[in-house]
Scaffold this motif. Sequence first.
Motif, mmCIF file in Angstrom:
data_model
loop_
_atom_site.group_PDB
_atom_site.id
_atom_site.type_symbol
_atom_site.label_atom_id
_atom_site.label_comp_id
_atom_site.label_asym_id
_atom_site.label_seq_id
_atom_site.Cartn_x
_atom_site.Cartn_y
_atom_site.Cartn_z
ATOM 1 N N LYS A 1 9.340 12.665 -8.839
ATOM 2 C CA LYS A 1 9.418 11.225 -9.126
ATOM 3 C C LYS A 1 10.749 10.864 -9.772
ATOM 4 O O LYS A 1 11.400 9.877 -9.392
ATOM 5 C CB LYS A 1 8.246 10.824 -10.026
ATOM 6 C CG LYS A 1 8.236 9.342 -10.441
ATOM 7 C CD LYS A 1 8.489 9.211 -11.904
ATOM 8 C CE LYS A 1 8.339 7.802 -12.470
ATOM 9 N NZ LYS A 1 8.683 6.669 -11.662
ATOM 10 N N ILE A 2 11.171 11.663 -10.752
ATOM 11 C CA ILE A 2 12.436 11.387 -11.446
ATOM 12 C C ILE A 2 13.612 11.460 -10.476
ATOM 13 O O ILE A 2 14.528 10.628 -10.510
ATOM 14 C CB ILE A 2 12.618 12.359 -12.614
ATOM 15 C CG1 ILE A 2 11.543 12.107 -13.685
ATOM 16 C CG2 ILE A 2 14.002 12.233 -13.224
ATOM 17 C CD1 ILE A 2 11.531 13.133 -14.794
ATOM 18 N N ASP B 1 13.596 8.395 -8.167
ATOM 19 C CA ASP B 1 14.011 7.207 -8.909
ATOM 20 C C ASP B 1 15.532 7.173 -9.084
ATOM 21 O O ASP B 1 16.156 6.106 -9.001
ATOM 22 C CB ASP B 1 13.342 7.171 -10.285
ATOM 23 C CG ASP B 1 11.893 6.720 -10.208
ATOM 24 O OD1 ASP B 1 11.449 6.301 -9.114
ATOM 25 O OD2 ASP B 1 11.197 6.789 -11.237
ATOM 26 N N SER B 2 16.120 8.333 -9.335
ATOM 27 C CA SER B 2 17.572 8.374 -9.563
ATOM 28 C C SER B 2 18.339 7.931 -8.320
ATOM 29 O O SER B 2 19.416 7.324 -8.434
ATOM 30 C CB SER B 2 17.998 9.785 -9.976
ATOM 31 O OG SER B 2 17.839 10.709 -8.901
ATOM 32 N N TRP C 1 17.427 5.603 -5.877
ATOM 33 C CA TRP C 1 17.492 4.155 -5.669
ATOM 34 C C TRP C 1 18.170 3.443 -6.837
ATOM 35 O O TRP C 1 18.855 2.424 -6.639
ATOM 36 C CB TRP C 1 16.108 3.566 -5.386
ATOM 37 C CG TRP C 1 15.138 3.517 -6.528
ATOM 38 C CD1 TRP C 1 14.135 4.395 -6.782
ATOM 39 C CD2 TRP C 1 15.057 2.520 -7.551
ATOM 40 N NE1 TRP C 1 13.437 4.027 -7.912
ATOM 41 C CE2 TRP C 1 13.983 2.872 -8.399
ATOM 42 C CE3 TRP C 1 15.774 1.363 -7.834
ATOM 43 C CZ2 TRP C 1 13.622 2.119 -9.521
ATOM 44 C CZ3 TRP C 1 15.428 0.609 -8.950
ATOM 45 C CH2 TRP C 1 14.351 0.989 -9.777
ATOM 46 N N ILE C 2 18.027 3.983 -8.054
ATOM 47 C CA ILE C 2 18.699 3.370 -9.200
ATOM 48 C C ILE C 2 20.213 3.457 -9.040
ATOM 49 O O ILE C 2 20.945 2.483 -9.279
ATOM 50 C CB ILE C 2 18.241 4.038 -10.505
ATOM 51 C CG1 ILE C 2 16.783 3.672 -10.803
ATOM 52 C CG2 ILE C 2 19.131 3.620 -11.670
ATOM 53 C CD1 ILE C 2 16.192 4.415 -11.986
ATOM 54 N N TYR D 1 1.980 11.056 -4.966
ATOM 55 C CA TYR D 1 3.133 10.235 -5.319
ATOM 56 C C TYR D 1 3.095 9.002 -4.434
ATOM 57 O O TYR D 1 3.073 9.105 -3.196
ATOM 58 C CB TYR D 1 4.440 10.997 -5.101
ATOM 59 C CG TYR D 1 5.659 10.100 -5.213
ATOM 60 C CD1 TYR D 1 6.237 9.835 -6.449
ATOM 61 C CD2 TYR D 1 6.218 9.502 -4.085
ATOM 62 C CE1 TYR D 1 7.345 8.997 -6.559
ATOM 63 C CE2 TYR D 1 7.313 8.665 -4.181
ATOM 64 C CZ TYR D 1 7.872 8.421 -5.424
ATOM 65 O OH TYR D 1 8.950 7.582 -5.524
ATOM 66 N N GLY E 1 6.514 5.185 -6.577
ATOM 67 C CA GLY E 1 7.108 5.553 -7.848
ATOM 68 C C GLY E 1 6.130 5.997 -8.901
ATOM 69 O O GLY E 1 6.533 6.296 -10.028
ATOM 70 N N LEU F 1 6.053 1.544 -10.172
ATOM 71 C CA LEU F 1 7.173 0.723 -10.626
ATOM 72 C C LEU F 1 6.804 -0.755 -10.583
ATOM 73 O O LEU F 1 7.319 -1.544 -9.786
ATOM 74 C CB LEU F 1 8.397 1.020 -9.754
ATOM 75 C CG LEU F 1 8.839 2.491 -9.800
ATOM 76 C CD1 LEU F 1 9.906 2.760 -8.754
ATOM 77 C CD2 LEU F 1 9.332 2.866 -11.184
ATOM 78 N N THR G 1 9.558 -2.558 -7.944
ATOM 79 C CA THR G 1 10.335 -1.755 -7.002
ATOM 80 C C THR G 1 9.381 -1.287 -5.911
ATOM 81 O O THR G 1 8.497 -0.463 -6.155
ATOM 82 C CB THR G 1 10.998 -0.559 -7.690
ATOM 83 O OG1 THR G 1 11.860 -1.023 -8.735
ATOM 84 C CG2 THR G 1 11.806 0.248 -6.693
ATOM 85 N N ILE H 1 8.562 0.763 -2.987
ATOM 86 C CA ILE H 1 9.007 1.989 -2.318
ATOM 87 C C ILE H 1 8.085 2.280 -1.144
ATOM 88 O O ILE H 1 6.862 2.232 -1.278
ATOM 89 C CB ILE H 1 9.029 3.160 -3.302
ATOM 90 C CG1 ILE H 1 10.157 2.957 -4.325
ATOM 91 C CG2 ILE H 1 9.196 4.491 -2.582
ATOM 92 C CD1 ILE H 1 10.253 4.034 -5.355
ATOM 93 N N TYR I 1 12.115 5.828 1.959
ATOM 94 C CA TYR I 1 12.409 7.257 2.038
ATOM 95 C C TYR I 1 11.796 7.851 3.299
ATOM 96 O O TYR I 1 10.690 7.488 3.698
ATOM 97 C CB TYR I 1 11.842 8.000 0.827
ATOM 98 C CG TYR I 1 12.471 7.644 -0.491
ATOM 99 C CD1 TYR I 1 13.606 8.298 -0.951
ATOM 100 C CD2 TYR I 1 11.940 6.638 -1.293
ATOM 101 C CE1 TYR I 1 14.192 7.974 -2.166
ATOM 102 C CE2 TYR I 1 12.511 6.306 -2.505
ATOM 103 C CZ TYR I 1 13.637 6.978 -2.935
ATOM 104 O OH TYR I 1 14.210 6.651 -4.135
#
Length: 315
Positions: free
Chosen positions: A58-59, A62-63, A65-66, A155, A158, A175, A198, A200, A305
């Motif tokens: 997950k982390i 997230d990184s 798209w951020i 999952y 997010g 999210l 967000t 996803i 994704y």
Amino acid sequence: MSLLQRDDGLSEVVGFVLILGVIVVALSLYQVYGVPAAGREVEIQHMNAVKDRFVDYKIALDSLWINSVNTTRSAEGVTLSTSFDLGTMGGSTQGGGILFPVFSPVPSGGTVAVNNYQDNLTILRNDTVVVGPYPMGEVAYQSSNNYWIQQRYIYQMGGLFLKQDSGTTVRLSPLVSVYKINTSSAGTLEHRLKVEITAIQIFGNQSTGGQGFARVDTRLREGVTRVAPVNGGNVTVTVDAHDGPTAAAWRQTFIDAAEREGLDWGSGEGALPIRIVQDGKRVSMICRPDMGTKQVDLEITRANYSVTLQQATMV
């Protein structure tokens, strides 16, 4: 031969049989109680490892798209590779053990799947569709435990969900945020309710199972976008889940989003500023202005994704 000598020989045989009986009883007790206990311990450790792997997953996602939204260099097209252990790693040593194979726990397995189930997301501004309805998609691990309860980690958008026989719970929140913002200017006092999501979406349709490990390759597709903010009116976020427990978990997600910001919510028609309702497999969060919030603002980020699976066996 005297009677005394014959008795001595008999006592040695009886003693040997008794010792053998004690050994058999001890080994039987270990097989009945010790082996399952050892198997449960190994499977609990494996389930914790799967949970930790999903947290890392997950982390990492997230990184991507951020960084694509908030930096000048986009991460679109980047592929992340993650490895999931499908079982308790016993497949390569099955038949081992200190004494006999029967005194070792039977190794468990598992299955990693992409989009076994589809839950749909729809976001409305008043009665106008802003996003969706579209399938959010999922990456999930389903255990095949022999000694511990079956678990399914998911999952989705997010968030991380855990499904067991007792129901589905939210381990990491999706999210979805809803909160008040202060837009006061000189001589005025104004607060607004802001909904930030967000959205996803996971693309792919594969599954792989066994006792080895599975490699999950996830690529951020091009087209990470921030939907133009929309102000005024009501905002309705709806999830159409594939079953009731999943819908209940999304209901709890919406409740958590409201309560962590100290916002009032309810399930009745007059609930303001947030109404959360579940009707079977459909759950909705309806955000409306009240006396303390002049209007509702909506901001949406979209990221997609592509997920593919590769399986490797233990050697």
